[in-house]
Design a protein around this motif. Sequence first.
Motif, PDB file in Angstrom:
ATOM      1  N   ASN A  49      51.731  33.589  48.824  1.00 39.95           N
ATOM      2  CA  ASN A  49      50.500  34.691  48.397  1.00 39.95           C
ATOM      3  C   ASN A  49      49.504  33.944  47.805  1.00 39.95           C
ATOM      4  O   ASN A  49      48.474  34.441  47.905  1.00 39.95           O
ATOM      5  N   ILE A  50      49.993  33.136  46.807  1.00 42.50           N
ATOM      6  CA  ILE A  50      48.809  32.424  45.863  1.00 42.50           C
ATOM      7  C   ILE A  50      47.966  31.665  46.751  1.00 42.50           C
ATOM      8  O   ILE A  50      46.728  31.649  46.650  1.00 42.50           O
ATOM      9  N   GLU A  51      48.478  30.713  47.781  1.00 43.79           N
ATOM     10  CA  GLU A  51      47.614  29.997  48.585  1.00 43.79           C
ATOM     11  C   GLU A  51      46.622  30.953  49.397  1.00 43.79           C
ATOM     12  O   GLU A  51      45.437  30.560  49.477  1.00 43.79           O
ATOM     13  N   ALA A  52      47.313  31.896  49.785  1.00 45.68           N
ATOM     14  CA  ALA A  52      46.425  32.905  50.913  1.00 45.68           C
ATOM     15  C   ALA A  52      45.293  33.480  50.188  1.00 45.68           C
ATOM     16  O   ALA A  52      44.103  33.315  50.551  1.00 45.68           O
ATOM     17  N   ILE A  53      45.459  34.156  48.914  1.00 45.83           N
ATOM     18  CA  ILE A  53      44.428  34.723  48.070  1.00 45.83           C
ATOM     19  C   ILE A  53      43.462  33.455  47.507  1.00 45.83           C
ATOM     20  O   ILE A  53      42.376  33.654  47.894  1.00 45.83           O
ATOM     21  N   GLY A  54      44.073  32.456  47.112  1.00 45.79           N
ATOM     22  CA  GLY A  54      43.056  31.356  46.589  1.00 45.79           C
ATOM     23  C   GLY A  54      42.315  30.856  47.649  1.00 45.79           C
ATOM     24  O   GLY A  54      40.983  30.890  47.497  1.00 45.79           O
ATOM     25  N   ALA A  55      42.970  30.510  48.765  1.00 43.16           N
ATOM     26  CA  ALA A  55      41.851  30.028  49.913  1.00 43.16           C
ATOM     27  C   ALA A  55      40.809  30.974  50.382  1.00 43.16           C
ATOM     28  O   ALA A  55      39.641  30.707  50.450  1.00 43.16           O
ATOM     29  N   LEU A  56      41.183  32.573  50.187  1.00 40.87           N
ATOM     30  CA  LEU A  56      40.208  33.472  50.684  1.00 40.87           C
ATOM     31  C   LEU A  56      39.005  33.667  49.632  1.00 40.87           C
ATOM     32  O   LEU A  56      38.047  33.502  49.812  1.00 40.87           O
ATOM     33  N   LEU A  57      39.630  33.754  48.261  1.00 45.42           N
ATOM     34  CA  LEU A  57      38.927  33.913  47.101  1.00 45.42           C
ATOM     35  C   LEU A  57      37.850  32.683  46.607  1.00 45.42           C
ATOM     36  O   LEU A  57      36.695  32.870  46.276  1.00 45.42           O
ATOM     37  N   TYR A  58      38.186  31.685  46.859  1.00 40.33           N
ATOM     38  CA  TYR A  58      37.504  30.540  46.627  1.00 40.33           C
ATOM     39  C   TYR A  58      36.590  29.990  47.722  1.00 40.33           C
ATOM     40  O   TYR A  58      36.030  28.897  47.564  1.00 40.33           O
ATOM     41  N   THR A  59      36.515  30.440  49.046  1.00 36.08           N
ATOM     42  CA  THR A  59      35.842  30.023  50.078  1.00 36.08           C
ATOM     43  C   THR A  59      34.967  31.012  50.381  1.00 36.08           C
ATOM     44  O   THR A  59      33.595  30.871  50.231  1.00 36.08           O
ATOM     45  N   LYS A  60      35.441  31.927  51.059  1.00 36.38           N
ATOM     46  CA  LYS A  60      34.432  32.723  51.636  1.00 36.38           C
ATOM     47  C   LYS A  60      33.973  33.786  50.459  1.00 36.38           C
ATOM     48  O   LYS A  60      32.793  34.339  50.668  1.00 36.38           O
ATOM     49  N   TYR A  61      34.564  34.309  49.750  1.00 34.74           N
ATOM     50  CA  TYR A  61      34.085  35.188  48.774  1.00 34.74           C
ATOM     51  C   TYR A  61      33.727  34.525  47.286  1.00 34.74           C
ATOM     52  O   TYR A  61      33.954  35.283  46.444  1.00 34.74           O
ATOM     53  N   VAL A  62      33.383  33.220  47.220  1.00 34.43           N
ATOM     54  CA  VAL A  62      33.364  32.821  46.075  1.00 34.43           C
ATOM     55  C   VAL A  62      32.238  33.351  45.501  1.00 34.43           C
ATOM     56  O   VAL A  62      32.170  33.356  44.030  1.00 34.43           O
ATOM     57  N   PHE A  63      30.981  33.614  45.967  1.00 31.72           N
ATOM     58  CA  PHE A  63      29.961  34.110  45.226  1.00 31.72           C
ATOM     59  C   PHE A  63      30.107  35.604  44.763  1.00 31.72           C
ATOM     60  O   PHE A  63      29.837  35.717  43.425  1.00 31.72           O
ATOM     61  N   TYR A  64      31.037  36.388  45.430  1.00 37.67           N
ATOM     62  CA  TYR A  64      31.273  37.738  44.918  1.00 37.67           C
ATOM     63  C   TYR A  64      32.113  37.444  43.653  1.00 37.67           C
ATOM     64  O   TYR A  64      32.028  37.959  42.611  1.00 37.67           O
ATOM     65  N   PHE A  65      33.180  36.608  43.714  1.00 38.07           N
ATOM     66  CA  PHE A  65      34.033  36.328  42.478  1.00 38.07           C
ATOM     67  C   PHE A  65      33.212  35.718  41.334  1.00 38.07           C
ATOM     68  O   PHE A  65      33.493  36.087  40.342  1.00 38.07           O
ATOM     69  N   GLN A  66      32.253  34.938  41.664  1.00 40.02           N
ATOM     70  CA  GLN A  66      31.643  34.247  40.376  1.00 40.02           C
ATOM     71  C   GLN A  66      30.666  35.326  39.855  1.00 40.02           C
ATOM     72  O   GLN A  66      30.389  35.446  38.754  1.00 40.02           O
ATOM     73  N   THR A  67      30.062  36.036  40.712  1.00 39.70           N
ATOM     74  CA  THR A  67      29.333  37.213  40.352  1.00 39.70           C
ATOM     75  C   THR A  67      30.138  38.260  39.334  1.00 39.70           C
ATOM     76  O   THR A  67      29.658  38.812  38.241  1.00 39.70           O
ATOM     77  N   ALA A  68      31.064  38.707  39.859  1.00 45.18           N
ATOM     78  CA  ALA A  68      32.206  39.641  38.883  1.00 45.18           C
ATOM     79  C   ALA A  68      32.530  38.730  37.690  1.00 45.18           C
ATOM     80  O   ALA A  68      32.333  39.408  36.694  1.00 45.18           O
ATOM     81  N   LEU A  85      30.774  36.482  36.119  1.00 46.13           N
ATOM     82  CA  LEU A  85      29.278  36.689  35.316  1.00 46.13           C
ATOM     83  C   LEU A  85      29.058  38.080  34.635  1.00 46.13           C
ATOM     84  O   LEU A  85      28.922  38.130  33.467  1.00 46.13           O
ATOM     85  N   ILE A  86      29.348  39.119  35.378  1.00 49.77           N
ATOM     86  CA  ILE A  86      29.236  40.310  34.802  1.00 49.77           C
ATOM     87  C   ILE A  86      30.179  40.689  33.516  1.00 49.77           C
ATOM     88  O   ILE A  86      29.881  41.175  32.794  1.00 49.77           O
ATOM     89  N   LEU A  87      31.365  40.295  33.838  1.00 48.68           N
ATOM     90  CA  LEU A  87      32.487  40.299  32.778  1.00 48.68           C
ATOM     91  C   LEU A  87      32.068  39.513  31.693  1.00 48.68           C
ATOM     92  O   LEU A  87      32.075  39.814  30.499  1.00 48.68           O
ATOM     93  N   PHE A  88      31.523  38.293  31.960  1.00 46.44           N
ATOM     94  CA  PHE A  88      31.029  37.404  30.745  1.00 46.44           C
ATOM     95  C   PHE A  88      30.000  38.106  30.019  1.00 46.44           C
ATOM     96  O   PHE A  88      30.094  38.024  28.721  1.00 46.44           O
ATOM     97  N   VAL A  89      28.861  38.900  30.745  1.00 44.25           N
ATOM     98  CA  VAL A  89      27.799  39.403  29.830  1.00 44.25           C
ATOM     99  C   VAL A  89      28.404  40.578  29.132  1.00 44.25           C
ATOM    100  O   VAL A  89      27.768  40.934  28.030  1.00 44.25           O
ATOM    101  N   ALA A  90      29.353  41.297  29.667  1.00 39.42           N
ATOM    102  CA  ALA A  90      29.737  42.395  29.017  1.00 39.42           C
ATOM    103  C   ALA A  90      30.496  41.919  27.794  1.00 39.42           C
ATOM    104  O   ALA A  90      30.311  42.754  26.750  1.00 39.42           O
TER     105      ALA A  90
END
Lengths: 349, 204
Positions: B135-154, B156-161
């Motif tokens: 599970n963890i490898e599959a989610i991590g590989a997807l989240l930190y490669t393909k969707y890394v900008f969305y992940f970081q944007t999310a 950042l928004i939480l950080f600002v909040a």
Amino acid sequence: MNDFVANWLIPGAIMVGQSLLLLVVLLVVIAYVLLADRKIWAAVQMRRGPNVVGPFGLLQSFADLLKFVFKEPIIPSGSNKVIFLLGPLVTVTVALAAWAVVPVADGWVISDINVGILYLLAVSSLGVYGIIMGGWASNSKYPFLSALRSAAQMVSYEVSIGFVIVTVLLCVGSLNLTDIVMAQQSGLATKLGMPSISFLNWYWLPLFPMFVVFFISALAETNRPPFDLAEAESELVAGFMVEYGSTPYMMYMLGEYVSIALMCSMTTILFMGGWLPPLDIAPFTWVPGVVWFILKSSLVFFMFAMVKAFVPRYRYDQLMRLGWKVFLPMSLFYVVLVAGVLQFAGWAP
Amino acid sequence: MILQSVFFYLFSAVLLVSALMVIGARNPVHSVLFLILAFFNAAALFVLLGAEFLAMLLVVVYVGAVAVLFLFIVMMLDVDFVELRAGFLTYMPVGLVVGVVLLAELLIALGGWALSPDLAANLGEPMPTLAEASNIEAIGALLYTKYVFYFQTAALILFVAMIGAIVLTLHHRRDVQRQNIERQVARNAENSIEIVNVEPGNGI
């Protein structure tokens, strides 16, 4: 029908048998952990401690158990009865449930799941519910104040425990507890060319600051002195347990000591090589792994007991300052440092 | 498979009943406790699906942190139950309308929805089987490669909040004595003790 017996009934029966065995052994061990706590505390204060029931007071905990069970449980009339009784039950259940994934020796584990350490973190973070529920349902001021204090305390220290676990996981590359122990078979000593001095391989040495942070956070997480502000008797009488007596009180005590034992074995698994022998040479490797595991966990518990005996209680603002302003930045920095070192040295698993 | 089905129906039934009790319970603290039970059963359903990482995340984040703070706040509320239920009949029609609209929308959106038989082949990111990656490898590989900008944007928004919440609620009270750890640690005998030789009859 035969299929059902072979596929479900027999494995199910084996699992139930293993769980019962672990439960019985654990409860007997807890009885002696409790006794050891009192004996060590007494020895530091130059008292004898419990010494009447059985030889050297060895049966004291069982006598206490009988006394608690035979007393009349008193439920305050203004309390919320269901939640009042649910509180101690939650504490005990959650504390015991965590032991399902703890490997005490190679392969000696009830459920060897992939996300073992995450399960431990999740289940140990639920211990706070027992305290909040008990404190609120008592419908009394002191228990309520204590419940609020301990909720904030346990949530704060979970954060640093989480980051400490992350540093260990970075070095291991797996969340499985057996893998975490196995990864400590090679480390600093192997790199120095002395593979037989295997206690230098364990993570307590390269991650020493995190070892200290984890130990102190474990004290805070289990409400042990010097962080026992949830039951600070000088200010809150007995904290969330004021209104409790007999069996419900005993269940709170039991849950507390089971989670202390869990924290000791978690320290052993994460930083002290689990069931691995301290020296990888003949007489040490003959000893079965479970003996090493128990010895190491007892060593950690001895440190827990000594801290209780000679560190004065923290003030609440000092506790919060330590958790949020010292441990959190420190563990965050160490996560970044360890990740960087692993990446640039090419040691990342 | 029978066992899985039995557990699925057990967990789903408890989940639905406790979700109903969240809005049905008279006491808000009971509501929060039922909410926790609902979270737990959702986590159990994730485990049945083979998504053990999501299950653990649900327990750690929602049960271990969010719900604790919920309970913390709700316990401290001074709620008058009679007053709370006073407006029930006036608000009920509005609530019913909102509920019916939501239900209708769900039915329209999901009524004609079906999994296409060649879904697996059309997926943007083919999912590795459980045997290949956990599970963890599959989610991590997807989240930190393909969707890394969305992940970081999310993030950042939480950080600002978070910073916004702190800025809005932080008040520095001047009338409270605070401990200054640095000053305490920096104190020593030379700068804190003064030995005065007092002459008899003169005072200091």
